[in-house]
Write a protein that holds these residues in place. Structure first.
Motif, PDB file in Angstrom:
ATOM      1  N   LEU A 151       0.816  -1.216   0.000  1.00 38.84           N
ATOM      2  CA  LEU A 151       0.000   0.000   0.000  1.00 38.84           C
ATOM      3  C   LEU A 151       0.851   1.268   0.000  1.00 38.84           C
ATOM      4  O   LEU A 151       0.387   2.337   0.381  1.00 38.84           O
ATOM      5  N   LEU A 152       2.104   1.157  -0.430  1.00 38.54           N
ATOM      6  CA  LEU A 152       2.949   2.338  -0.600  1.00 38.54           C
ATOM      7  C   LEU A 152       2.408   3.189  -1.742  1.00 38.54           C
ATOM      8  O   LEU A 152       2.154   2.691  -2.836  1.00 38.54           O
ATOM      9  N   ILE A 153       2.238   4.470  -1.502  1.00 39.14           N
ATOM     10  CA  ILE A 153       1.823   5.405  -2.548  1.00 39.14           C
ATOM     11  C   ILE A 153       3.076   5.845  -3.287  1.00 39.14           C
ATOM     12  O   ILE A 153       3.924   6.551  -2.736  1.00 39.14           O
ATOM     13  N   VAL A 154       3.220   5.424  -4.520  1.00 33.36           N
ATOM     14  CA  VAL A 154       4.423   5.711  -5.296  1.00 33.36           C
ATOM     15  C   VAL A 154       4.423   7.152  -5.779  1.00 33.36           C
ATOM     16  O   VAL A 154       5.443   7.845  -5.698  1.00 33.36           O
ATOM     17  N   HIS A 155       3.292   7.631  -6.267  1.00 31.97           N
ATOM     18  CA  HIS A 155       3.239   9.002  -6.769  1.00 31.97           C
ATOM     19  C   HIS A 155       1.793   9.440  -6.897  1.00 31.97           C
ATOM     20  O   HIS A 155       0.883   8.617  -7.015  1.00 31.97           O
ATOM     21  N   GLN A 156       1.601  10.746  -6.873  1.00 27.32           N
ATOM     22  CA  GLN A 156       0.285  11.332  -7.119  1.00 27.32           C
ATOM     23  C   GLN A 156       0.475  12.708  -7.734  1.00 27.32           C
ATOM     24  O   GLN A 156       1.461  13.383  -7.472  1.00 27.32           O
ATOM     25  N   VAL A 157      -0.460  13.101  -8.577  1.00 30.26           N
ATOM     26  CA  VAL A 157      -0.404  14.384  -9.277  1.00 30.26           C
ATOM     27  C   VAL A 157      -1.805  14.967  -9.302  1.00 30.26           C
ATOM     28  O   VAL A 157      -2.786  14.231  -9.468  1.00 30.26           O
ATOM     29  N   ALA A 158      -1.916  16.279  -9.152  1.00 29.19           N
ATOM     30  CA  ALA A 158      -3.195  16.978  -9.309  1.00 29.19           C
ATOM     31  C   ALA A 158      -3.181  17.725 -10.634  1.00 29.19           C
ATOM     32  O   ALA A 158      -2.252  18.481 -10.917  1.00 29.19           O
ATOM     33  N   ALA A 159      -4.202  17.492 -11.460  1.00 28.68           N
ATOM     34  CA  ALA A 159      -4.251  18.092 -12.799  1.00 28.68           C
ATOM     35  C   ALA A 159      -5.675  18.563 -13.092  1.00 28.68           C
ATOM     36  O   ALA A 159      -6.650  18.030 -12.556  1.00 28.68           O
ATOM     37  N   PRO A 160      -5.822  19.566 -13.961  1.00 31.91           N
ATOM     38  CA  PRO A 160      -7.164  20.096 -14.262  1.00 31.91           C
ATOM     39  C   PRO A 160      -7.936  19.197 -15.209  1.00 31.91           C
ATOM     40  O   PRO A 160      -7.373  18.409 -15.966  1.00 31.91           O
ATOM     41  N   LEU A 161      -9.254  19.343 -15.167  1.00 27.65           N
ATOM     42  CA  LEU A 161     -10.163  18.718 -16.122  1.00 27.65           C
ATOM     43  C   LEU A 161     -11.057  19.810 -16.717  1.00 27.65           C
ATOM     44  O   LEU A 161     -11.304  20.835 -16.067  1.00 27.65           O
ATOM     45  N   PRO A 162     -11.554  19.613 -17.933  1.00 27.74           N
ATOM     46  CA  PRO A 162     -12.477  20.614 -18.504  1.00 27.74           C
ATOM     47  C   PRO A 162     -13.767  20.694 -17.700  1.00 27.74           C
ATOM     48  O   PRO A 162     -14.123  19.784 -16.943  1.00 27.74           O
ATOM     49  N   ALA A 163     -14.488  21.795 -17.881  1.00 26.20           N
ATOM     50  CA  ALA A 163     -15.770  21.968 -17.195  1.00 26.20           C
ATOM     51  C   ALA A 163     -16.743  20.871 -17.609  1.00 26.20           C
ATOM     52  O   ALA A 163     -16.669  20.311 -18.712  1.00 26.20           O
ATOM     53  N   ARG A 164     -17.674  20.551 -16.729  1.00 27.47           N
ATOM     54  CA  ARG A 164     -18.684  19.539 -17.014  1.00 27.47           C
ATOM     55  C   ARG A 164     -19.609  20.005 -18.129  1.00 27.47           C
ATOM     56  O   ARG A 164     -19.735  21.190 -18.415  1.00 27.47           O
ATOM     57  N   GLY A 165     -20.295  19.056 -18.730  1.00 27.94           N
ATOM     58  CA  GLY A 165     -21.271  19.382 -19.763  1.00 27.94           C
ATOM     59  C   GLY A 165     -22.638  19.660 -19.179  1.00 27.94           C
ATOM     60  O   GLY A 165     -22.876  19.531 -17.974  1.00 27.94           O
ATOM     61  N   ARG A 166     -23.587  20.060 -20.040  1.00 27.58           N
ATOM     62  CA  ARG A 166     -24.968  20.318 -19.659  1.00 27.58           C
ATOM     63  C   ARG A 166     -25.067  21.329 -18.528  1.00 27.58           C
ATOM     64  O   ARG A 166     -25.754  21.110 -17.522  1.00 27.58           O
ATOM     65  N   LEU A 167     -24.380  22.428 -18.677  1.00 28.40           N
ATOM     66  CA  LEU A 167     -24.391  23.467 -17.655  1.00 28.40           C
ATOM     67  C   LEU A 167     -25.662  24.298 -17.736  1.00 28.40           C
ATOM     68  O   LEU A 167     -26.218  24.521 -18.820  1.00 28.40           O
ATOM     69  N   ARG A 168     -26.094  24.784 -16.613  1.00 27.92           N
ATOM     70  CA  ARG A 168     -27.209  25.716 -16.577  1.00 27.92           C
ATOM     71  C   ARG A 168     -26.785  27.044 -17.211  1.00 27.92           C
ATOM     72  O   ARG A 168     -25.586  27.350 -17.263  1.00 27.92           O
ATOM     73  N   PRO A 169     -27.724  27.864 -17.656  1.00 21.56           N
ATOM     74  CA  PRO A 169     -27.349  29.144 -18.286  1.00 21.56           C
ATOM     75  C   PRO A 169     -26.456  30.004 -17.411  1.00 21.56           C
ATOM     76  O   PRO A 169     -25.503  30.625 -17.900  1.00 21.56           O
ATOM     77  N   ALA A 170     -26.749  30.050 -16.117  1.00 24.58           N
ATOM     78  CA  ALA A 170     -25.912  30.866 -15.224  1.00 24.58           C
ATOM     79  C   ALA A 170     -24.492  30.313 -15.159  1.00 24.58           C
ATOM     80  O   ALA A 170     -23.512  31.077 -15.179  1.00 24.58           O
ATOM     81  N   ASP A 171     -24.344  28.972 -15.067  1.00 26.11           N
ATOM     82  CA  ASP A 171     -23.020  28.365 -15.052  1.00 26.11           C
ATOM     83  C   ASP A 171     -22.302  28.553 -16.384  1.00 26.11           C
ATOM     84  O   ASP A 171     -21.082  28.715 -16.435  1.00 26.11           O
ATOM     85  N   GLN A 172     -23.063  28.528 -17.489  1.00 22.64           N
ATOM     86  CA  GLN A 172     -22.449  28.739 -18.793  1.00 22.64           C
ATOM     87  C   GLN A 172     -21.863  30.142 -18.893  1.00 22.64           C
ATOM     88  O   GLN A 172     -20.767  30.340 -19.434  1.00 22.64           O
ATOM     89  N   ARG A 173     -22.561  31.127 -18.363  1.00 23.30           N
ATOM     90  CA  ARG A 173     -22.030  32.499 -18.375  1.00 23.30           C
ATOM     91  C   ARG A 173     -20.782  32.609 -17.513  1.00 23.30           C
ATOM     92  O   ARG A 173     -19.808  33.276 -17.890  1.00 23.30           O
ATOM     93  N   ARG A 174     -20.787  31.941 -16.375  1.00 24.63           N
ATOM     94  CA  ARG A 174     -19.603  31.964 -15.511  1.00 24.63           C
ATOM     95  C   ARG A 174     -18.432  31.253 -16.179  1.00 24.63           C
ATOM     96  O   ARG A 174     -17.280  31.664 -16.058  1.00 24.63           O
TER      97      ARG A 174
END
Length: 357
Positions: A151-174
C-alpha cells in the motif's frame, strides 16, 4: 551522539556537494530565544563561512518550530485551516505558510527515499476526481499509483479537467467569464498519468517488470506501452465492480477512501474544498508522506509502515522524524534501506511484499 554536519549547507561552496572533502570545526554554541534549545555552531574549512545545526533543520528561521509537528497532525486528521488556526492560536497566514513548507518538504522527502528504492510486483493506478472552487466548472483529477500489497503510494499528481457538460445558463455564463480571464480549461489527465508512470519506471528493480492494474479507461493502455514498453503487464478491471477486498483495484480504492477521510480539502460536500489546485497538491503530499512513513499499513500492523513493507526503510518514523531535517540533506536521516517487511493482511494472514521474490 553529537551532531556532525554532513557537508557545507551553502550551495556555492565546493564542499556542499555530496561526497566532496569537507573540513569543518566547532565554533561555540548559542541558545535559541524561541525554545531555549542550545544550538551548536560550526565553521566550514573550505569557504570559511559559519553555520549551525539549525541550517540543516526544517524549522530553520521559524519562530515557532513546534508548529510543524502539530500542524502536520492536523493536516492528516481532516482539520481545516481555520480550525487549526483557532486550536493552535496562530493566524491563517501561518497555517498557509506551513502547508506550503511541509507540502514541498514531504514531496522532496518521498522523492529522495524513492531514489534508493528497487520496487517490483503489482501496482494499481486510478484517478480520484475532485474540484477547485467550483464542482462543475473547475473539476480536478488526481492519478494515484499504489504498490500492492504494501500500500505504498508511489506518486500522485493533481491536474485540471475541462468543465462539465450540460451546464445551466448561469453556469455557462460563468464558464465564459473564466475562459476570458484564464483561457480554455483543458484536460491534464494524460500528462498526470504519464508523470506517475515515469516515476514508477525510474524506481523499478533493474530488469524487472511491473504488473499494472487499472480500470478500463481507454488512454491507459497506450500510456503504459509508451512509458514501459515490454516492462509492464497491463491488467484491466471494470470500474463498476463492488469495491471490496476481492476487487483487483482494492489498493487504490482503499487509498482513496483514506485520503478523503484524512484531508479536509477532499471531504465531500463541505465548505473546506480546495480553492487552488496547487494548495490541494501540497496538502495531499503531506498526507502521502505520513501514510507511507508514519502510519501503519493497517490497524493491526501498526508497527509496519508501507515504506517498510516495500523495503524502502527499515524502521517506522514518527512525526518529529519526518519534519526534523531538510530533505536536501538525506544523509541526516539515519535510516538505511532494508529488505521488505511482512504485512499482516486481512483476517490476520501474513502476506509478503512482492519485492521479496
Amino acid at each position: 551522539m553529537r551532531f556532525e554536519p554532513p557537508r557545507c549547507p551553502y550551495s556555492a561552496c565546493p564542499s556542499s556537494r555530496h561526497g566532496a572533502p569537507f573540513p569543518w570545526s566547532r565554533r561555540g554554541s548559542f541558545p535559541r530565544k524561541c525554545d531555549g534549545r542550545r544550538v551548536q555552531r560550526f565553521e566550514c574549512g573550505t569557504c570559511g563561512r559559519r553555520f549551525s545545526v539549525q541550517s540543516f533543520r526544517l524549522d530553520y528561521r521559524l519562530r515557532s518550530p513546534g508548529l510543524n509537528a502539530a500542524l502536520l497532525a492536523h493536516f492528516v486528521s481532516k482539520v481545516t485551516h481555520r480550525q487549526s488556526a483557532r486550536l493552535l492560536r496562530v493566524s491563517r497566514k501561518t497555517v498557509l505558510h506551513r502547508v506550503r513548507l511541509l507540502g514541498a518538504h514531504c514531496r522532496e522527502f518521498h522523492r529522495v527515499r524513492l531514489e534508493c528504492a528497487s520496487l517490483a510486483g503489482t501496482f494499481v493506478l486510478d484517478e480520484l476526481e475532485t474540484f477547485e472552487t467550483d464542482r462543475r466548472l473547475q473539476p480536478v483529477t488526481m492519478p494515484v499509483l499504489v504498490h500492492w500489497p504494501s500500500l505504498l503510494i508511489v506518486h500522485q499528481v493533481a491536474a485540471p479537467l475541462p468543465a462539465r457538460g450540460r451546464l445551466r445558463p448561469a453556469d455557462q455564463r460563468r464558464k465564459l467569464a473564466l475562459e476570458r480571464l484564464r483561457g480554455p480549461r483543458t484536460s491534464g489527465s494524460s500528462a498526470a498519468v504519464v508523470a506517475c508512470c515515469e516515476v514508477l519506471r525510474n524506481c523499478l528493480r533493474p530488469g524487472g517488470r511491473a504488473r499494472v492494474r487499472t480500470d478500463r479507461k481507454a488512454t491507459y493502455r497506450a500510456i503504459l506501452r509508451d512509458v514501459f514498453g515490454a516492462r509492464a503487464i497491463h491488467e484491466c478491471t471494470s470500474g463498476s465492480l463492488r469495491r471490496n477486498h476481492a476487487n483487483p483495484l482494492f489498493a487504490v480504492n482503499h487509498t482513496f477512501a483514506m485520503v478523503r477521510d484524512g484531508v479536509s480539502r477532499l471531504v465531500r460536500r463541505t465548505w473546506a474544498n480546495a480553492k487552488l489546485r496547487e494548495r490541494l497538491a501540497e496538502h495531499t503530499w503531506i498526507w502521502v508522506a505520513w501514510r507511507n512513513y508514519v502510519r501503519g499499513v493497517t490497524n493491526v500492523a501498526t508497527r509496519t509502515t508501507p515504506a517498510m513493507a516495500a523495503g524502502i526503510l527499515c524502521r517506522q518514523l514518527d512525526v518529529p522524524d519526518l519534519v526534523r531535517w531538510q530533505a536536501r540533506f538525506p544523509e541526516l536521516l539515519r535510516v538505511q534501506p532494508a529488505g521488505p517487511a511482512s504485512v499482516r493482511g486481512r483476517g490476520g494472514r501474513i502476506q509478503s511484499s512482492p519485492n521479496s521474490a
